[in-house]
Design an enzyme around this catalytic site. Structure first.
Site, PDB file in Angstrom:
ATOM      1  N   GLY A 173     -26.227   6.749 -14.704  1.00 54.23           N
ATOM      2  CA  GLY A 173     -25.225   6.520 -14.025  1.00 54.23           C
ATOM      3  C   GLY A 173     -24.460   7.816 -14.070  1.00 54.23           C
ATOM      4  O   GLY A 173     -23.557   7.876 -13.129  1.00 54.23           O
ATOM      5  N   GLU A 174     -24.446   8.648 -15.144  1.00 50.80           N
ATOM      6  CA  GLU A 174     -23.505   9.589 -14.945  1.00 50.80           C
ATOM      7  C   GLU A 174     -23.788  10.853 -14.038  1.00 50.80           C
ATOM      8  O   GLU A 174     -25.062  10.847 -13.536  1.00 50.80           O
ATOM      9  CB  GLU A 174     -23.511  10.223 -16.458  1.00 50.80           C
ATOM     10  CG  GLU A 174     -22.844   9.540 -17.497  1.00 50.80           C
ATOM     11  CD  GLU A 174     -22.884  10.278 -18.784  1.00 50.80           C
ATOM     12  OE1 GLU A 174     -23.496  11.326 -18.974  1.00 50.80           O
ATOM     13  OE2 GLU A 174     -22.476   9.551 -19.720  1.00 50.80           O
ATOM     14  N   GLN A 207      -3.171   1.249  -2.180  1.00 51.65           N
ATOM     15  CA  GLN A 207      -2.302   0.739  -3.477  1.00 51.65           C
ATOM     16  C   GLN A 207      -1.285   1.847  -3.834  1.00 51.65           C
ATOM     17  O   GLN A 207      -1.401   2.696  -4.665  1.00 51.65           O
ATOM     18  CB  GLN A 207      -3.333   0.773  -4.754  1.00 51.65           C
ATOM     19  CG  GLN A 207      -2.507   0.084  -5.857  1.00 51.65           C
ATOM     20  CD  GLN A 207      -2.322  -1.385  -5.959  1.00 51.65           C
ATOM     21  OE1 GLN A 207      -2.835  -2.031  -5.266  1.00 51.65           O
ATOM     22  NE2 GLN A 207      -1.260  -1.762  -6.829  1.00 51.65           N
ATOM     23  N   HIS A 233      -2.757   6.842   4.550  1.00 42.19           N
ATOM     24  CA  HIS A 233      -2.578   5.450   5.033  1.00 42.19           C
ATOM     25  C   HIS A 233      -1.167   5.320   5.221  1.00 42.19           C
ATOM     26  O   HIS A 233      -0.760   4.696   6.099  1.00 42.19           O
ATOM     27  CB  HIS A 233      -3.153   4.264   4.005  1.00 42.19           C
ATOM     28  CG  HIS A 233      -2.744   3.144   4.572  1.00 42.19           C
ATOM     29  ND1 HIS A 233      -3.260   2.841   5.449  1.00 42.19           N
ATOM     30  CD2 HIS A 233      -2.078   2.175   3.935  1.00 42.19           C
ATOM     31  CE1 HIS A 233      -2.947   1.314   5.500  1.00 42.19           C
ATOM     32  NE2 HIS A 233      -2.087   1.074   4.518  1.00 42.19           N
ATOM     33  N   LYS A 277       0.436  -8.622  13.497  1.00 43.34           N
ATOM     34  CA  LYS A 277      -0.466  -9.130  12.241  1.00 43.34           C
ATOM     35  C   LYS A 277       0.232  -9.463  11.124  1.00 43.34           C
ATOM     36  O   LYS A 277       1.008  -8.866  10.639  1.00 43.34           O
ATOM     37  CB  LYS A 277      -1.493  -7.744  12.153  1.00 43.34           C
ATOM     38  CG  LYS A 277      -2.510  -8.186  10.745  1.00 43.34           C
ATOM     39  CD  LYS A 277      -3.373  -6.987  10.762  1.00 43.34           C
ATOM     40  CE  LYS A 277      -2.963  -5.826   9.707  1.00 43.34           C
ATOM     41  NZ  LYS A 277      -4.165  -4.871   9.477  1.00 43.34           N
TER      42      LYS A 277
HETATM   43  C1  R5P Z   1      -3.669  -1.758   7.408  1.00 46.62           C
HETATM   44  O1  R5P Z   1      -2.466  -1.563   7.236  1.00 46.62           O
HETATM   45  C2  R5P Z   1      -4.781  -0.600   8.070  1.00 46.62           C
HETATM   46  O2  R5P Z   1      -4.023  -0.092   9.117  1.00 46.62           O
HETATM   47  C3  R5P Z   1      -6.013  -1.485   8.619  1.00 46.62           C
HETATM   48  O3  R5P Z   1      -5.473  -2.192   9.607  1.00 46.62           O
HETATM   49  C4  R5P Z   1      -6.624  -2.308   7.556  1.00 46.62           C
HETATM   50  O4  R5P Z   1      -6.715  -1.165   6.466  1.00 46.62           O
HETATM   51  C5  R5P Z   1      -7.846  -2.818   8.172  1.00 46.62           C
HETATM   52  O5  R5P Z   1      -8.521  -3.506   6.900  1.00 46.62           O
HETATM   53  P1  R5P Z   1      -9.579  -4.561   7.651  1.00 46.62           P
HETATM   54  O6  R5P Z   1     -10.720  -3.691   8.471  1.00 46.62           O
HETATM   55  O7  R5P Z   1     -10.152  -4.851   6.172  1.00 46.62           O
HETATM   56  O8  R5P Z   1      -8.813  -5.668   8.177  1.00 46.62           O
END
Ligand code: R5P
Length: 275
Positions: free
Chosen positions: A35-36, A87, A119, A177
């Site tokens: 796996g290396e 994270q 992100h 959401k």
């Molecule tokens: C969340 O803040 C992101 O913008 C995406 O909505 C999220 O990462 C999507 O993840 P999943 O497809 O697992 O719902």
């Protein structure tokens, strides 16, 4: 300058080299029986640009080995998809701040770091000199000829979707959401006037597909004629595409920050423009 194609981004790297009119370095990647990983790079130029998304732990080790192999050169790193950026803070005492660990590693070896739609603002803060490229206008361009409504899956994504909608010259709205776990989300019911309309959900990442599936259910119930989903980073883990299509999403489109069958939109030009 030479473009060094990492094993996770060979197509995007070659597209960037093409746009810039520079050479693509020869590379040799291997996985040993235990796996290396092994890396050899034939970069002749003193200036190298690595293109390597981090979409798995092996991607990260390959990147580390590439950085070592190019020691002594001027290194820029393009990380089209910055894995671990969700994270972006310590949620529970004792946790690793993963994106900070990644930032320290990459910036310790390179002069420049570029990424595409990292992100969150919080994730961005952990880099000292991150340059970010925005894929929302190219996503918008992809829908310029369509009569659609763009929808953000949550209020936090509104600003990004607004930038895509501006280029697509269409209206946009958002859903509300709540995330229950890494795989489960719920959407608050909303009164939409979308009867007979084609709706495109725009998100930065589609990972498990849970967000898009919940959003699609709500939009279909509200009368949408067709629901498509487009994202910058098609992570698409755990057979997400199969579930997305089975749950009624008509089309899934992503960019080539992660090279998947749905990666129809390229970010090569907007990255090349940064060099
Ligand atoms: C969340 O803040 C992101 O913008 C995406 O909505 C999220 O990462 C999507 O993840 P999943 O497809 O697992 O719902």
């Amino acid at each position: 300058m030479e473009i060094v194609p990492g094993p996770s981004s060979p197509l995007l790297a070659s597209r960037i080299a093409d746009k810039l009119g520079v050479k693509l370095s020869k590379t040799n990647y291997r996985v040993f029986p235990d796996g290396e990983l092994y890396v050899r790079v034939g970069c002749k130029d003193s200036e190298s640009v690595i293109v390597q998304s981090i979409n798995s732990n092996n991607d990260l080790i390959f990147l580390l080995l590439l950085l070592d192999a190019l020691e002594g050169k001027e290194i820029s790193v393009v990380i089209p998809y910055m894995g671990y950026s969700r994270q972006d803070r310590v949620f529970h005492e004792g946790e690793a701040l993963s994106v900070r660990a990644i930032a320290r590693l990459i910036e310790g070896y390179s002069e420049r770091v570029l990424s595409v739609n990292i992100h969150s603002k919080e994730a961005r803060k952990h880099f000292k000199r991150l340059e970010e490229v925005d894929a929302m206008p190219v996503i918008g361009m992809n829908f310029a000829d369509d009569d659609i409504l763009m929808v953000a899956p949550d209020k936090g994504a509104c600003e990004e979707v607004k930038r895509a909608a501006k280029v697509a010259d269409c209206d946009f709205d958002y859903l509300e959401k709540t995330r229950l776990s890494s795989e489960n989300v719920v959407m608050k019911a909303k009164n939409f006037n979308i009867s007979g309309k084609k709706v495109v959900i725009v998100d930065d990442i589609i990972s498990t597909g849970g967000t898009i599936i919940e959003a699609t259910n709500m939009l279909v119930k509200s009368g949408a004629k067709e629901v498509d989903a487009v994202c910058v980073h098609p992570v698409l883990t755990n057979f997400a595409l199969n579930r997305l299509y089975a749950e009624g999403v008509y089309k899934v489109i992503g960019t080539d920050t992660i090279e998947k069958p749905v990666s129809e939109i390229t970010v090569a030009e907007i990255i090349a423009d940064s060099f």
